[in-house]
Design a protein around this motif. Structure first.
Motif, PDB file in Angstrom:
ATOM      1  N   HIS A  78       0.805  -1.227   0.000  1.00  0.00           N
ATOM      2  CA  HIS A  78       0.000   0.000   0.000  1.00  0.00           C
ATOM      3  C   HIS A  78       0.835   1.272   0.000  1.00  0.00           C
ATOM      4  O   HIS A  78       0.321   2.348  -0.266  1.00  0.00           O
ATOM      5  CB  HIS A  78      -0.948   0.000   1.203  1.00  0.00           C
ATOM      6  CG  HIS A  78      -0.252  -0.236   2.510  1.00  0.00           C
ATOM      7  ND1 HIS A  78       0.495   0.723   3.135  1.00  0.00           N
ATOM      8  CD2 HIS A  78      -0.151  -1.348   3.287  1.00  0.00           C
ATOM      9  CE1 HIS A  78       1.019   0.223   4.237  1.00  0.00           C
ATOM     10  NE2 HIS A  78       0.652  -1.038   4.358  1.00  0.00           N
ATOM     11  N   THR A  79       2.141   1.146   0.264  1.00  0.00           N
ATOM     12  CA  THR A  79       2.964   2.360   0.209  1.00  0.00           C
ATOM     13  C   THR A  79       3.007   2.905  -1.220  1.00  0.00           C
ATOM     14  O   THR A  79       3.303   4.072  -1.436  1.00  0.00           O
ATOM     15  CB  THR A  79       4.414   2.106   0.688  1.00  0.00           C
ATOM     16  OG1 THR A  79       5.072   1.197  -0.205  1.00  0.00           O
ATOM     17  CG2 THR A  79       4.436   1.529   2.092  1.00  0.00           C
ATOM     18  N   ALA A  80       2.696   2.053  -2.201  1.00  0.00           N
ATOM     19  CA  ALA A  80       2.728   2.488  -3.601  1.00  0.00           C
ATOM     20  C   ALA A  80       1.634   3.497  -3.908  1.00  0.00           C
ATOM     21  O   ALA A  80       1.765   4.302  -4.816  1.00  0.00           O
ATOM     22  CB  ALA A  80       2.598   1.280  -4.530  1.00  0.00           C
ATOM     23  N   TRP A  81       0.518   3.434  -3.162  1.00  0.00           N
ATOM     24  CA  TRP A  81      -0.544   4.394  -3.468  1.00  0.00           C
ATOM     25  C   TRP A  81      -0.673   5.474  -2.407  1.00  0.00           C
ATOM     26  O   TRP A  81      -1.686   6.151  -2.304  1.00  0.00           O
ATOM     27  CB  TRP A  81      -1.879   3.696  -3.776  1.00  0.00           C
ATOM     28  CG  TRP A  81      -2.424   2.723  -2.776  1.00  0.00           C
ATOM     29  CD1 TRP A  81      -2.963   3.023  -1.566  1.00  0.00           C
ATOM     30  CD2 TRP A  81      -2.555   1.307  -2.916  1.00  0.00           C
ATOM     31  NE1 TRP A  81      -3.391   1.886  -0.946  1.00  0.00           N
ATOM     32  CE2 TRP A  81      -3.165   0.823  -1.753  1.00  0.00           C
ATOM     33  CE3 TRP A  81      -2.215   0.391  -3.939  1.00  0.00           C
ATOM     34  CZ2 TRP A  81      -3.440  -0.539  -1.564  1.00  0.00           C
ATOM     35  CZ3 TRP A  81      -2.492  -0.952  -3.730  1.00  0.00           C
ATOM     36  CH2 TRP A  81      -3.089  -1.401  -2.574  1.00  0.00           C
ATOM     37  N   ASP A  82       0.412   5.661  -1.661  1.00  0.00           N
ATOM     38  CA  ASP A  82       0.476   6.769  -0.709  1.00  0.00           C
ATOM     39  C   ASP A  82       1.377   7.860  -1.286  1.00  0.00           C
ATOM     40  O   ASP A  82       2.593   7.689  -1.358  1.00  0.00           O
ATOM     41  CB  ASP A  82       1.033   6.262   0.626  1.00  0.00           C
ATOM     42  CG  ASP A  82       1.306   7.387   1.612  1.00  0.00           C
ATOM     43  OD1 ASP A  82       0.912   8.544   1.322  1.00  0.00           O
ATOM     44  OD2 ASP A  82       1.902   7.115   2.666  1.00  0.00           O
ATOM     45  N   PRO A  83       0.774   8.973  -1.700  1.00  0.00           N
ATOM     46  CA  PRO A  83       1.556  10.036  -2.359  1.00  0.00           C
ATOM     47  C   PRO A  83       2.685  10.566  -1.478  1.00  0.00           C
ATOM     48  O   PRO A  83       3.660  11.123  -1.996  1.00  0.00           O
ATOM     49  CB  PRO A  83       0.529  11.141  -2.616  1.00  0.00           C
ATOM     50  CG  PRO A  83      -0.804  10.472  -2.504  1.00  0.00           C
ATOM     51  CD  PRO A  83      -0.633   9.321  -1.561  1.00  0.00           C
ATOM     52  N   LYS A  84       2.573  10.369  -0.181  1.00  0.00           N
ATOM     53  CA  LYS A  84       3.612  10.877   0.713  1.00  0.00           C
ATOM     54  C   LYS A  84       4.767   9.891   0.876  1.00  0.00           C
ATOM     55  O   LYS A  84       5.809  10.239   1.419  1.00  0.00           O
ATOM     56  CB  LYS A  84       3.003  11.203   2.085  1.00  0.00           C
ATOM     57  CG  LYS A  84       2.103  12.439   2.054  1.00  0.00           C
ATOM     58  CD  LYS A  84       1.700  12.911   3.454  1.00  0.00           C
ATOM     59  CE  LYS A  84       0.822  11.911   4.181  1.00  0.00           C
ATOM     60  NZ  LYS A  84      -0.554  11.792   3.622  1.00  0.00           N
ATOM     61  N   SER A  85       4.565   8.677   0.431  1.00  0.00           N
ATOM     62  CA  SER A  85       5.607   7.664   0.568  1.00  0.00           C
ATOM     63  C   SER A  85       6.693   7.866  -0.483  1.00  0.00           C
ATOM     64  O   SER A  85       6.418   8.266  -1.618  1.00  0.00           O
ATOM     65  CB  SER A  85       5.019   6.271   0.415  1.00  0.00           C
ATOM     66  OG  SER A  85       6.058   5.318   0.264  1.00  0.00           O
TER      67      SER A  85
END
Length: 166
Positions: A78-85
DNA sequence: GCCAACGTTGGC
DNA sequence: GCCAACGTTGGC
């Protein structure tokens, strides 16, 4: 039950180290942020719960530093769809995930890391993927024989002479 | 800090 | 589909 498989998971310790894993609740953590398709395929399709993996530190002191056990097989990262990641990748969505991760739990921390230099001296590891020129996959399969050889070697007492002079 | 080897991107 | 350019990895 399928036979247990063995893997090597590579991490830059400034990014995520075995000490970081040791400090986690339950000593369990998602192995996230992998952004290479070949490595992704292993995470998504091949790695199973109960498999064991060598924890490898790349960088200044390259070495196998311990063993982890896979406690949850591939699921969407899910880090792939977190713009802040820093691992954000807009191509991946919850509906159609591109990247995957597994959960690992700390199993053993070697008293002395088994350095890359030492690994290169071991005849049993002659054909190990990690040691092949140009291979930089961060998730790789390890044969049972290679795994056994590395673990046995790492557990040997007096692996390296401690330099206590200061 | 250097650089070889890779993987990805994008022009054509 | 090719391949040059670029960014990244990771050992040294």
């Amino acid at each position: 039950m399928a036979p247990r498989q063995y893997w090597l998971l590579k991490s830059e310790p400034s990014e995520f180290s075995i000490d970081d894993l040791r400090a986690r609740p339950d000593q369990t953590e998602p192995w996230d942020g992998v952004r290479n398709y070949q490595a992704r395929n292993f995470l998504r399709d091949r790695i199973k719960a109960g498999d064991e993996a060598l924890f490898y530190h790349s960088g200044k002191e390259p070495a196998v530093v311990g063993i982890v056990t896979v406690v949850r097989p591939g699921y969407s990262d899910h880090t792939a769809w977190d713009p802040k990641s820093k691992h954000f990748d807009p191509r991946s969505t919850p509906e159609a995930p591109v990247w995957f991760m597994v959960d690992v739990r700390l199993n053993e921390v070697f008293e002395t890391p088994l350095t890359l230099t030492e690994l290169r001296k071991m005849p049993e590891l002659e054909s190990m993927m990690l040691l092949r020129k140009g291979v930089r996959l961060s998730v790789q399969p390890v044969s049972p024989e290679e795994f056994q050889a590395i673990v046995s070697r790492a557990r040997l007492p007096g692996l390296s002479i401690q330099d206590d002079s200061s």
